[in-house]
Design an enzyme around this catalytic site. Structure first.
Site, short mmCIF file in Angstrom:
data_model
loop_
_atom_site.label_atom_id
_atom_site.label_comp_id
_atom_site.label_asym_id
_atom_site.label_seq_id
_atom_site.Cartn_x
_atom_site.Cartn_y
_atom_site.Cartn_z
CG ASP A 1 -0.91 0.42 -6.64
OD1 ASP A 1 -0.33 0.20 -6.61
OD2 ASP A 1 -0.35 1.77 -7.06
CG LEU A 2 -6.07 4.08 -5.26
CD1 LEU A 2 -7.12 3.59 -4.37
CD2 LEU A 2 -7.03 3.44 -6.73
CG ASP B 1 -2.04 1.72 -3.46
OD1 ASP B 1 -1.32 1.17 -3.41
OD2 ASP B 1 -2.03 2.88 -3.64
#
Length: 624
Positions: free
Chosen positions: A492-493, A535
């Site tokens: 996960d960004l 994302d």
């Protein structure tokens, strides 16, 4: 239609054209050979050497053209006069100068034209050597060079005649004022670029100019002791004697012939000799005026052309035999081709149907031959467009699918549908258009493309969640059979929302594409990268020998790759990544959902631990 403007030197050009005495004269072999060769070498049905008169175009030599002349306003060659380089018109209907020209709209239906101007020594263009076809085409560099070379042969002959006309004119003028201006006559006599001699009626030389001495290699004094017969090739003496006999008997007052002289070194030289007998007021012969033009290079060129022509005819005969021998081979190749092959006549009726066409569409060749294509393989909703397209092409020569690869729906005999890739070409057989088509069944390929699109993320090009759920069970089973380890990273960004808010959705999309490419480049070829949504990404690690240790090392590598700055919209942005790991060890059998859930759990733990983290941590190494 746009008629060609007259050249700036039009008055001088027309005067010279009339002086050369080429207009409205019989055909001449020297020009006819070149025009025939142009037609053969360029493979065009029509070729001509045309002369542009004040109001007309007159053909001095022509092949495949019925008319002896045309209106100058309609003449393509009138445009060629204005060119320094060859004029090439690949598609006459598309050229605004000629689109509505009567020679395009009507007979002879010109579609292609190439012409090279034929210029005089002084510069004005008198006409052109042209090649004409009834189908559009292009000239490659070699073909253009051939046309230029052939035009140069014609131009050399025209310029020889121009110099000869000038010499004749000077001699006529000199003859008219000989008594009053002997000095002027001698000047013309000596500076002429062609050989000139005055001889007695029995063939003894009275006077010889410098050009003739240089041509034969003798001095004037050396020639004074000889006659024309002494320097004439032995094979040409008999005909010379016969013609001079007719001149002596008064049957003729002038003669022109081509013959060979022998130079001082014994080498032969081809010349064209014009002899005119001058008589006194009582009609008695006084002397002969002979004008001798060096045509040796021209004769060598003609002999070379004749050899080339003979060689071309031999090659055509050999090619005809070869084509006959290869016709069966070609038919066998087409019949056994991997693609369906169909040939149509101008009415859209099938004239060829190979074995693959039988297998692809279910119709036998016997059933298909002679039937319109729309009755066999074209869906009902496209049959009208097919017929209209054929008629449009026959009327205008334009087509949206000719000479292109296109994919179209088609029907089998049983009514089932398929998709085919079609390549259609047009050629002529005995003057009639024939359409040849190769069709390849691409139904399975289209299905595979649709499946890939179904499983791929459109934004990043990575595989999507659906593809992950199909690939993960297979990878787990493979790892279980091999007693190996499998790793799943859930990514996960960090900070993506701030960038998306700052740069907008377009900037956010560009960032996701950049991150996706970094993830793809940072893993092995045997590993797979997926985009789940937003994302969130996953990486499937196959053959993970070191288990959690190796998975954690890969996770750290991905964090570093993601954290590098990205240039977007003129700004430098940074994001990070939090990664959770799940590992399937030998003997374990978690479901795909359980494996994803475990990796997702550790990803959230990584975020809570300060982001930029990879969890769980591998066990510390044992102290020895």
């Amino acid at each position: 239609m746009i008629a060609a403007a007259p050249p700036p030197d039009e008055h001088e050009r027309l005067a010279l054209l009339r002086e050369l005495d080429l207009l409205d004269t019989p055909a001449e072999l020297v020009f006819d050979r070149v025009v025939r060769l142009a037609s053969r070498l360029l493979e065009v049905p029509m070729a001509a050497f045309s002369l542009i008169d004040a109001e007309r175009q007159w053909f001095k030599s022509r092949v495949g053209i019925e008319a002896g002349e045309t209106q100058r306003a309609d003449a393509f060659c009138a445009h060629t006069l204005l060119q320094d380089e060859p004029l090439v018109v690949p598609v006459a209907r598309h050229d605004p100068r000629f689109a509505d020209n009567p020679l395009v709209a009507g007979a002879p239906a010109i579609r292609f034209y190439a012409g090279v101007p034929v210029r005089s020594s002084a510069g004005p263009a008198l006409g052109a050597l042209c090649a004409i076809d009834v189908v559009p085409r292009q000239l490659d560099a070699e073909q253009k060079a051939v046309l230029v070379d052939l035009a140069a042969i014609i131009m050399r002959e025209v310029q020889y005649r121009e110099r000869l006309a000038a010499a004749r004119s000077r001699l006529q003028h000199s003859d008219a004022v000989l008594d009053a201006s002997e000095a002027r006559f001698r000047a013309v006599f000596e500076i002429a670029s062609v050989g000139i001699a005055l001889t007695t009626p029995d063939g003894r030389w009275i006077s010889i100019n410098r050009a003739l001495s240089e041509l034969l290699g003798y001095t004037a004094d050396e020639l004074q002791g000889r006659g024309f017969a002494d320097v004439t090739h032995e094979d040409d003496r008999a005909e010379d004697a016969a013609l001079m006999g007719r001149l002596a008997r008064g049957e003729i007052d002038a003669l022109r012939r081509q013959k060979r002289y022998l130079r001082r070194d014994g080498s032969p030289v081809w010349v064209e000799v014009d002899v005119k007998r001058k008589r006194d007021p009582a009609g008695r012969p006084e002397y002969d005026v002979s004008v001798i033009k060096d045509i040796h290079a021209q004769k060598l060129a003609e002999e070379e052309l004749a050899r080339l022509h003979a060689d071309l005819e031999r090659r055509v005969e050999a090619r005809t035999r070869e084509l006959g021998e290869r016709e069966e081979e070609l038919r066998s190749v087409i019949d056994n081709a991997n693609d369906a092959y169909i040939s149509l006549d101008r009415k859209g009726r099938v004239t060829a149907w190979n074995r693959q066409a039988e297998q692809t569409f279910g119709w036998s060749a016997k059933e298909a031959l002679g039937r319109p294509l729309e009755a066999l393989i074209i869906p009902a909703e496209l049959s009208g467009a097919h017929r209209d397209g054929m008629q449009l092409y026959l009327r205008t020569g334009t087509s949206r699918i000719l000479d292109r690869r296109v994919e179209l729906p088609a029907l089998r005999r049983d009514g089932s549908r398929l998709t085919v890739e079609v390549r259609i070409r047009r050629h002529e057989v005995r003057g009639e258009p024939v359409f040849s088509a190769f069709l390849h069944d691409v139904t399975l390929r289209r299905q595979r493309d649709a499946q890939r699109e179904y499983e791929n993320d459109l934004l990043t090009g990575l595989q999507n969640r659906r593809a992950l759920m199909e690939a993960l069970p297979l990878a787990q089973a493979r790892a279980d059979r091999g007693q190996g380890r499998l790793g799943l990273l859930f990514i996960d960004l960090d900070g993506f929302k701030a960038v998306n808010d700052q740069l907008g959705h377009d900037g956010g999309d560009a960032l996701l594409r950049a991150i996706a490419e970094r993830l793809r480049q940072a893993v092995r070829r045997t590993d797979s990268v997926f985009r789940l949504a937003g994302d969130e990404f996953t990486v499937l690690l196959a053959d993970l020998a070191g288990g959690l240790v190796d998975a954690h090392r890969v996770g750290r590598k991905l964090v570093e790759a993601v954290s590098l700055p990205v240039q977007l919209c003129g700004a430098t942005v940074r994001v990070g990544a939090s990664i959770g790991i799940a590992v399937q060890a030998p003997g374990q059998a978690p479901t795909p959902e359980e494996l994803i859930k475990e990796a997702d759990h550790w990803m959230y733990e990584a975020k809570k631990s300060g982001r930029g983290c990879v969890l769980p941590l591998p066990p510390a190494p044992q102290q020895g």
